[in-house]
Design an enzyme around this catalytic site. Sequence first.
Site, PDB file in Angstrom:
ATOM      1  N   ASP A  72       0.865  -1.187   0.000  1.00 37.97           N
ATOM      2  CA  ASP A  72       0.000   0.000   0.000  1.00 37.97           C
ATOM      3  C   ASP A  72       0.899   1.235   0.000  1.00 37.97           C
ATOM      4  O   ASP A  72       1.549   1.524   1.012  1.00 37.97           O
ATOM      5  CB  ASP A  72      -0.894   0.023   1.246  1.00 37.97           C
ATOM      6  CG  ASP A  72      -1.992  -1.033   1.224  1.00 37.97           C
ATOM      7  OD1 ASP A  72      -1.892  -1.984   0.419  1.00 37.97           O
ATOM      8  OD2 ASP A  72      -2.932  -0.916   2.029  1.00 37.97           O
TER       9      ASP A  72
ATOM     10  N   LYS B  25      -6.918   3.288  -2.843  1.00 40.40           N
ATOM     11  CA  LYS B  25      -7.245   3.267  -1.413  1.00 40.40           C
ATOM     12  C   LYS B  25      -7.492   4.693  -0.938  1.00 40.40           C
ATOM     13  O   LYS B  25      -6.784   5.624  -1.335  1.00 40.40           O
ATOM     14  CB  LYS B  25      -6.091   2.614  -0.650  1.00 40.40           C
ATOM     15  CG  LYS B  25      -6.240   2.581   0.865  1.00 40.40           C
ATOM     16  CD  LYS B  25      -5.046   1.839   1.496  1.00 40.40           C
ATOM     17  CE  LYS B  25      -4.993   2.008   3.001  1.00 40.40           C
ATOM     18  NZ  LYS B  25      -3.818   1.349   3.605  1.00 40.40           N
TER      19      LYS B  25
ATOM     20  N   LYS C 157     -10.166   0.115  -1.921  1.00 38.80           N
ATOM     21  CA  LYS C 157      -9.970  -0.190  -0.503  1.00 38.80           C
ATOM     22  C   LYS C 157     -10.346   1.044   0.305  1.00 38.80           C
ATOM     23  O   LYS C 157      -9.804   2.129   0.085  1.00 38.80           O
ATOM     24  CB  LYS C 157      -8.526  -0.596  -0.217  1.00 38.80           C
ATOM     25  CG  LYS C 157      -8.259  -0.830   1.279  1.00 38.80           C
ATOM     26  CD  LYS C 157      -6.840  -1.339   1.535  1.00 38.80           C
ATOM     27  CE  LYS C 157      -6.532  -1.390   3.030  1.00 38.80           C
ATOM     28  NZ  LYS C 157      -5.166  -1.888   3.325  1.00 38.80           N
TER      29      LYS C 157
END
Length: 223
Positions: A91, A153, A183
């Site tokens: 991430d 995300k 996400k």
Amino acid sequence: MNFNQLIDHTYLKPEATKKNIDNLIMQGFEHNFFSVCVNSIWVKYVKEKIKKLNSNLKITAVVGFPLGASITQAKAHEAKLAVEHGADEIDMVIAVGFLKQKDYEYVLNDIKSVKKAIGNKVLKIIIETALLTKEEIKKATEIVLKSGAEFIKTSTGFSYRGASLDDVVTMKSVIKDQKLEIKAAGGISTLEDMQKMHEAGATRFGLSKSVEILKNQKVETKY
């Protein structure tokens, strides 16, 4: 619906100790979460612990976290090392200021460099929606769609707010049926929040209070 396999169970506090990380791993193992999400310094340790448990629990590592303001080569190298140490997914935080000043080529190349460094491992791109306008969220989504990353995300959890339902709706309005997952992370405090975001298009959730939320307890967030 069973959300357990949609959860990256998260502990990213700078003061994290082995005790905190051990607890994270055991909760991830016992509740069959998809992954545990940690800072890259912990990846090797987590990998060894999971191996001893003989578990399918995945490891997510954050890169360029939480500001996204590291130079591209540093992000790429951190990501490469995290994968070598056992991370299954990365991430990374975008260069938020460069997005805001409309240097879209830099933002795209920053992401592409990290993707190249990790090969076929899953890459999620944190755009820090708290710092962006709705139009900037749309533009960031367009860039991530071009980058080869698997996920976009919402948040680091370190800004002044985390994910909102509106963030997810805005991202999905750009993605439509294209191959990019969402996400939602940061500040999710109830199971109802998760359900609404899932209906809007989120397929993964970053939670630090995963166990409590799945028990349908409302949890306190710092926001």
